[in-house]
Design an enzyme around this catalytic site. Structure first.
Site, short mmCIF file in Angstrom:
data_model
loop_
_atom_site.label_atom_id
_atom_site.label_comp_id
_atom_site.label_asym_id
_atom_site.label_seq_id
_atom_site.Cartn_x
_atom_site.Cartn_y
_atom_site.Cartn_z
N ASP A 1 0.76 -1.26 0.00
CA ASP A 1 0.00 0.00 0.00
C ASP A 1 0.80 1.31 0.00
O ASP A 1 0.43 2.26 0.71
CB ASP A 1 -0.97 0.01 1.20
CG ASP A 1 -1.89 -1.18 1.22
OD1 ASP A 1 -2.01 -1.88 0.20
OD2 ASP A 1 -2.50 -1.43 2.29
N LYS B 1 -7.08 -4.14 -3.12
CA LYS B 1 -7.71 -4.84 -1.99
C LYS B 1 -8.52 -3.87 -1.15
O LYS B 1 -8.32 -2.66 -1.22
CB LYS B 1 -6.65 -5.54 -1.14
CG LYS B 1 -5.68 -4.59 -0.43
CD LYS B 1 -4.64 -5.37 0.35
CE LYS B 1 -3.70 -4.47 1.12
NZ LYS B 1 -4.28 -3.78 2.26
N CYS C 1 -2.06 -2.52 8.07
CA CYS C 1 -2.05 -3.48 6.95
C CYS C 1 -0.83 -4.38 6.95
O CYS C 1 -0.94 -5.58 6.67
CB CYS C 1 -2.17 -2.74 5.62
SG CYS C 1 -3.78 -1.92 5.41
#
Length: 179
Positions: free
Chosen positions: A13, A75, A108
């Site tokens: 990310d 995602k 995450c």
């Protein structure tokens, strides 16, 4: 120890404005560039995720420019493992040693690491290639991932562990990357 037959780099990310507010972002980005270049030099797989890219934006240009030919996996889940496309792609590589980087370390990256460990992967968390919006959360994330059983490593440790010897024909490439 990492080996070229078992390692995969997973980058979580690195997107848009969120990436720009990370603690020590210059070193964070530079170390991830080194890892991408090193994995490419050694012909090792790299996977990239993007958290809801339509909202957070794409992977930042400094990294995206190094990732030609690698399609990010979109995602919504915090843990990448919970995403079917991610899960299937990783399993298809048949590599069990994950070199893990990303943001945010305490969200995450942490949740991905725990799921990977609980599914039989060995996680090598690259401490100088992860971050969060605060130094405290970055450190809490690193410690929590370490407590869950991950190996804590650094960018140079990873690259030289994969290289193993200065006599390797790829040594010059790695030396240029880390200079």
């Amino acid at each position: 120890m990492l080996s070229r037959t078992a390692a995969v780099l997973i980058m979580i990310d690195f997107q848009g404005n969120l990436a720009q507010v990370m603690v020590d972002k210059e070193n964070l980005f530079a170390n991830n560039v080194k890892l991408i270049q090193g994995f490419k030099a050694l012909n090792l797989p790299v996977m990239v995720t993007e958290q809801i890219p339509e909202k957070l934006g794409p992977t930042i240009p400094v990294l995206a420019g190094e990732l030609s030919g690698i399609k990010p996996i979109a995602k919504e889940t915090f843990s990448s493992w919970a995403n079917e496309s991610f899960h299937d792609r990783l399993e298809s590589l048949t590599r069990r040693h994950v070199v893990l980087t990303g943001i945010e370390c305490h969200i995450c990256v942490y949740q991905t690491a725990l799921d990977l460990i609980s599914n039989g992967y060995t996680v090598h968390l690259v401490a100088d290639a992860v971050s969060s919006r605060t130094a405290e959360n970055r450190e809490i994330g690193i410690q929590a991932i370490k407590s869950a059983g991950a190996h804590i490593t650094s960018t140079e440790m990873v690259l030289f562990e994969l290289l193993r010897t200065a006599a390797d024909p790829k040594a010059k490439d790695i030396f240029k990357i880390v200079k």
